[in-house]
Design a protein around this motif. Structure first.
Motif, PDB file in Angstrom:
ATOM      1  N   THR A   1      55.027 -17.554 -16.965  1.00 17.73           N
ATOM      2  CA  THR A   1      54.947 -16.963 -18.305  1.00 17.73           C
ATOM      3  C   THR A   1      53.513 -16.543 -18.654  1.00 17.73           C
ATOM      4  O   THR A   1      53.305 -15.814 -19.611  1.00 17.73           O
ATOM      5  CB  THR A   1      55.442 -17.933 -19.405  1.00 17.73           C
ATOM      6  N   ILE A   2      52.539 -17.018 -17.892  1.00 17.14           N
ATOM      7  CA  ILE A   2      51.163 -16.536 -18.115  1.00 17.14           C
ATOM      8  C   ILE A   2      50.950 -15.271 -17.302  1.00 17.14           C
ATOM      9  O   ILE A   2      50.325 -14.327 -17.762  1.00 17.14           O
ATOM     10  CB  ILE A   2      50.109 -17.586 -17.692  1.00 17.14           C
ATOM     11  N   GLY A   3      51.473 -15.268 -16.076  1.00 17.52           N
ATOM     12  CA  GLY A   3      51.250 -14.135 -15.185  1.00 17.52           C
ATOM     13  C   GLY A   3      51.984 -12.867 -15.613  1.00 17.52           C
ATOM     14  O   GLY A   3      51.451 -11.772 -15.475  1.00 17.52           O
ATOM     15  N   ILE A   4      53.201 -13.007 -16.123  1.00 14.16           N
ATOM     16  CA  ILE A   4      54.007 -11.823 -16.447  1.00 14.16           C
ATOM     17  C   ILE A   4      53.355 -10.908 -17.492  1.00 14.16           C
ATOM     18  O   ILE A   4      53.136  -9.735 -17.219  1.00 14.16           O
ATOM     19  CB  ILE A   4      55.447 -12.222 -16.866  1.00 14.16           C
ATOM     20  N   PRO A   5      53.030 -11.423 -18.688  1.00 15.51           N
ATOM     21  CA  PRO A   5      52.463 -10.497 -19.686  1.00 15.51           C
ATOM     22  C   PRO A   5      51.160  -9.866 -19.207  1.00 15.51           C
ATOM     23  O   PRO A   5      50.952  -8.663 -19.391  1.00 15.51           O
ATOM     24  CB  PRO A   5      52.218 -11.380 -20.914  1.00 15.51           C
ATOM     25  N   PHE A   6      50.329 -10.672 -18.549  1.00 15.37           N
ATOM     26  CA  PHE A   6      49.077 -10.117 -18.030  1.00 15.37           C
ATOM     27  C   PHE A   6      49.375  -8.971 -17.065  1.00 15.37           C
ATOM     28  O   PHE A   6      48.806  -7.884 -17.170  1.00 15.37           O
ATOM     29  CB  PHE A   6      48.270 -11.219 -17.325  1.00 15.37           C
ATOM     30  N   SER A   7      50.299  -9.213 -16.134  1.00 15.69           N
ATOM     31  CA  SER A   7      50.609  -8.207 -15.123  1.00 15.69           C
ATOM     32  C   SER A   7      51.215  -6.945 -15.730  1.00 15.69           C
ATOM     33  O   SER A   7      50.881  -5.836 -15.327  1.00 15.69           O
ATOM     34  CB  SER A   7      51.579  -8.780 -14.091  1.00 15.69           C
ATOM     35  N   VAL A   8      52.097  -7.127 -16.697  1.00 11.74           N
ATOM     36  CA  VAL A   8      52.728  -5.960 -17.319  1.00 11.74           C
ATOM     37  C   VAL A   8      51.665  -5.074 -17.958  1.00 11.74           C
ATOM     38  O   VAL A   8      51.648  -3.855 -17.772  1.00 11.74           O
ATOM     39  CB  VAL A   8      53.761  -6.399 -18.387  1.00 11.74           C
ATOM     40  N   LEU A   9      50.740  -5.699 -18.688  1.00 12.79           N
ATOM     41  CA  LEU A   9      49.744  -4.921 -19.418  1.00 12.79           C
ATOM     42  C   LEU A   9      48.771  -4.219 -18.476  1.00 12.79           C
ATOM     43  O   LEU A   9      48.334  -3.107 -18.732  1.00 12.79           O
ATOM     44  CB  LEU A   9      48.998  -5.826 -20.396  1.00 12.79           C
ATOM     45  N   ILE A  10      48.436  -4.872 -17.360  1.00  8.70           N
ATOM     46  CA  ILE A  10      47.540  -4.254 -16.380  1.00  8.70           C
ATOM     47  C   ILE A  10      48.250  -3.101 -15.679  1.00  8.70           C
ATOM     48  O   ILE A  10      47.734  -1.998 -15.570  1.00  8.70           O
ATOM     49  CB  ILE A  10      47.175  -5.274 -15.285  1.00  8.70           C
ATOM     50  N   LEU A  11      49.455  -3.377 -15.202  1.00 11.91           N
ATOM     51  CA  LEU A  11      50.135  -2.416 -14.342  1.00 11.91           C
ATOM     52  C   LEU A  11      50.593  -1.166 -15.073  1.00 11.91           C
ATOM     53  O   LEU A  11      50.703  -0.099 -14.481  1.00 11.91           O
ATOM     54  CB  LEU A  11      51.340  -3.078 -13.683  1.00 11.91           C
ATOM     55  N   LYS A  12      50.855  -1.287 -16.365  1.00 11.91           N
ATOM     56  CA  LYS A  12      51.329  -0.105 -17.088  1.00 11.91           C
ATOM     57  C   LYS A  12      50.269   0.994 -17.034  1.00 11.91           C
ATOM     58  O   LYS A  12      50.598   2.172 -16.951  1.00 11.91           O
ATOM     59  CB  LYS A  12      51.755  -0.454 -18.514  1.00 11.91           C
ATOM     60  N   ASN A  13      49.007   0.600 -17.000  1.00  8.20           N
ATOM     61  CA  ASN A  13      47.947   1.611 -16.887  1.00  8.20           C
ATOM     62  C   ASN A  13      47.962   2.274 -15.519  1.00  8.20           C
ATOM     63  O   ASN A  13      47.709   3.467 -15.400  1.00  8.20           O
ATOM     64  CB  ASN A  13      46.581   0.982 -17.121  1.00  8.20           C
ATOM     65  N   TYR A  14      48.260   1.498 -14.487  1.00 12.04           N
ATOM     66  CA  TYR A  14      48.329   2.076 -13.142  1.00 12.04           C
ATOM     67  C   TYR A  14      49.474   3.081 -13.046  1.00 12.04           C
ATOM     68  O   TYR A  14      49.313   4.179 -12.543  1.00 12.04           O
ATOM     69  CB  TYR A  14      48.526   0.975 -12.094  1.00 12.04           C
ATOM     70  N   PHE A  15      50.634   2.678 -13.556  1.00 13.96           N
ATOM     71  CA  PHE A  15      51.794   3.570 -13.468  1.00 13.96           C
ATOM     72  C   PHE A  15      51.583   4.813 -14.322  1.00 13.96           C
ATOM     73  O   PHE A  15      51.999   5.906 -13.954  1.00 13.96           O
ATOM     74  CB  PHE A  15      53.074   2.840 -13.882  1.00 13.96           C
ATOM     75  N   ALA A  16      50.943   4.616 -15.486  1.00 12.78           N
ATOM     76  CA  ALA A  16      50.728   5.761 -16.373  1.00 12.78           C
ATOM     77  C   ALA A  16      49.808   6.792 -15.727  1.00 12.78           C
ATOM     78  O   ALA A  16      49.889   7.983 -16.029  1.00 12.78           O
ATOM     79  CB  ALA A  16      50.158   5.283 -17.704  1.00 12.78           C
ATOM     80  N   SER A  17      48.947   6.332 -14.814  1.00 13.35           N
ATOM     81  CA  SER A  17      47.985   7.263 -14.227  1.00 13.35           C
ATOM     82  C   SER A  17      48.556   8.026 -13.024  1.00 13.35           C
ATOM     83  O   SER A  17      47.930   8.941 -12.507  1.00 13.35           O
ATOM     84  CB  SER A  17      46.716   6.510 -13.805  1.00 13.35           C
TER      85      SER A  17
END
Lengths: 281, 299
Positions: free
Chosen positions: A152-168
């Motif tokens: 539950t700590i890793g998921i929100p962090f990962s979602v917020l980081i990765l959305k920038n990668y996918f958006a780019s």
């Protein structure tokens, strides 16, 4: 936007200053490492010695032997727990972040806000309810409890980081895949995930590190010392043998081996994670 | 059936990708948050935790904790701890960022190496600082004594007052890299030409810092401080391992006191109310942070 080079004199000056700063900043680590190779007697010696005069490796050897000083088992527990939490985080967060980056579905904003808020959550809010929940699920005192909680700590962090990668990633890449007959799922798995791989690695590393550093969950949801992670093992040992510094420092060094390895081999990902995760978080 | 299919055809197809993660978080975080709120309005102790009658007692826990001297102390400590940590880690981080943004040979490498403290498990950091601050073997007492700043060893961790200094020092050590890297990134967004033309106009280094760097860095500084506040305000492991809130509650934070109430004294409902107060404060500050970062961004 390459900044202009400094003149040689200034360059040397800055190099010296920054090396001095680095030495001061990393001194606690150096001191812990040195102490872990000293005998108890030498640790208490005044003035302190700056390197071990008598090399003592007993504090390390004892960690793989049977008895109270065995940290090997805890190390293994930590490893299993961290790998588990990492896997769950990555498997769930990668598609979720892709969805946030690419689709304007119902409830998108609310879900995004939800992930942001969980990052602000203090562990104390979750401990008792999770404790009750894991008891009801018959998972109390198992690795599973820690794994599920750490994710539950890793998921929100990962979602917020990765959305920038996918958006780019350019939309055209995805559209080309559809024209070639890919479904949404196969385009995602075969085209997008490979392109976002650096981001996925950042998420894997941080999810692992968060779980590796956890103390509260491991200590609260796992009762048996044999199943507890290394952080809880160290904490427990501190309570029992508070001044056995040669052992304590050796445990500390063993506990940071994975962290050090990750740092050496994946430094660029860490810097990227720290900046992206925080600024955009 | 066709309508369902149409619903998921375009943007709502995203739901398939996000729901697993979202449901996971609802189950393991959302539900616990709600049950922690319920818990704080009940009278749950070790007797009726798993089974047994749980009675609703309204705001009794909250009014009790606000009368509780230890809670008030913990609240004050948390604020003091947070402000002290933010101040030092920001100032040091800022200076380091300015230094590492100079283009000297080792700049990138050394900046990278200074990130190490941030990655350490908090338990390990706590252990290292406990060792360095210990009375008889502690290197800090030795250095202070041999530079004649003190004549007798200070009992850092067993004296109220000095114990707070020790935990702040440990947390600042962890926080410096975070501040350095974020400010460093912020600095690279300031166009170099601004400095050059200011230098042509005869502005000295101090003027360039105050008139160019600080105003342009404002969004970064705001983010760093608010995020730092959130991370520091909820610190738990570090203080728990170093002092367990002692001596005489002098380092108890809301987080450690909440843990103690729940898992040492088994007053789960009271512990839950303390945790909720902590969460509420974080949530308010968090909203402020979102307002700052979302400014000018439509999603």
């Amino acid at each position: 936007m390459e900044e202009k080079r400094l003149n040689p004199k200034k360059n040397t000056l800055f190099c010296i200053i920054s090396v001095v700063i680095l030495v001061i900043l990393l001194f606690p680590l150096f001191w812990t490492l040195i102490t872990s190779f000293k005998t108890e007697k030498e640790i208490f010696q005044i003035p302190p010695t700056w390197y071990p005069h008598v090399l003592n490796t007993k504090s390390y050897a004892a960690q793989i032997e049977t008895g109270d000083f065995n940290m090997f088992k805890s190390f293994f527990n930590s490893f299993v727990i961290s790998m588990g939490a990492m896997l769950i985080s990555v498997v769930l967060a990668v598609p979720a972040s892709y969805a946030i980056a690419r689709y304007r579905f119902v409830g998108r904003k609310a879900m995004l806000l939800g992930f942001l808020v969980t990052q602000m959550l203090p562990v104390s809010v979750l401990l008792t309810p999770m404790f009750i929940m894991f008891r009801n699920l018959k998972m109390y005192n198992t690795w599973g409890a820690s794994i599920l909680a750490d994710a539950t700590i890793g998921i929100p962090f990962s979602v917020l980081i990765l959305k920038n990668y996918f958006a780019s990633i350019p939309k055209a890449l995805e559209e080309a895949a559809y024209i070639d007959g890919c479904t949404r799922m196969s385009a995602f798995m075969r085209i997008l995930v490979p392109v976002a791989k650096p981001g996925v690695i950042v998420c894997a590393i941080f999810s692992f590190l968060y779980a590796w550093g956890d103390l509260a969950y491991g200590m609260t949801f796992i009762l048996d010392q044999e199943k507890r992670p290394i952080t809880a093992g160290i904490f427990n040992f501190m309570g029992q043998y508070g001044t056995k510094w040669s052992y304590l420092t050796a445990f500390a060094i063993v506990a940071i081996i994975p962290v050090t390895l990750i740092f050496i081999f994946m430094q660029k990902y860490i810097i990227s994670g720290m900046t992206n995760g925080a600024v955009k978080g | 059936m066709k309508r369902v299919k149409n619903f998921f055809r375009y943007d709502n197809a995203g739901l398939f990708f996000i729901l697993p993660a979202f449901l996971y978080m609802m189950f393991f975080v959302g539900y616990p948050i709600i049950s922690n709120i319920i818990l704080s309005f009940q009278n749950v102790s070790v007797r009726n935790l798993v089974n047994g009658q749980k009675k609703f007692i309204g705001f009794a826990n909250y009014s009790e904790i606000f009368q509780d001297a230890v809670f008030r102390k913990a609240m004050g400590n948390t604020l003091l701890f947070t402000v002290a940590c933010l101040l030092f880690q920001f100032l040091i981080g800022f200076v380091l960022a300015l230094l590492f943004n100079k283009n000297f040979t080792f700049a990138k490498t050394i900046r990278g190496l200074t990130m190490i403290p941030w990655m350490m498990p908090m338990t390990v950091t706590a252990l290292m600082f406990k060792f360095m601050f210990s009375t008889d073997v502690g290197i800090i007492n030795y250095i202070l004594r041999s530079s004649h700043l003190i004549s007798e060893n200070i009992e850092w961790l067993t004296t109220p007052g000095t114990a707070m200094i020790a935990v702040v020092a440990a947390n600042v050590w962890i926080g410096i890299p975070f501040n350095t890297i974020l400010i460093s990134t912020g600095l690279t967004t300031i166009p170099q030409e601004l400095y050059e033309s200011a230098a042509v106009d005869g502005a000295n280094a101090w003027q360039r810092l105050v008139k160019i760097t600080l105003p342009l860095l404002r969004p970064t500084i705001e983010s760093v401080l608010v995020l730092g506040f959130i991370y520091t305000f909820k610190v738990y492991d570090l203080v728990y391992v170093m002092t367990e809130g002692g001596p005489v509650n002098s380092t108890h934070l809301l987080s450690t006191y909440s843990y103690k109430l729940s898992f040492d004294m088994f007053q789960y409902s009271k512990g839950a109310s303390v945790a909720n107060v902590l969460f509420l404060i974080l949530l308010l500050v968090g909203m402020l942070y979102l307002k700052i970062t979302m400014r000018g961004e439509e999603d």
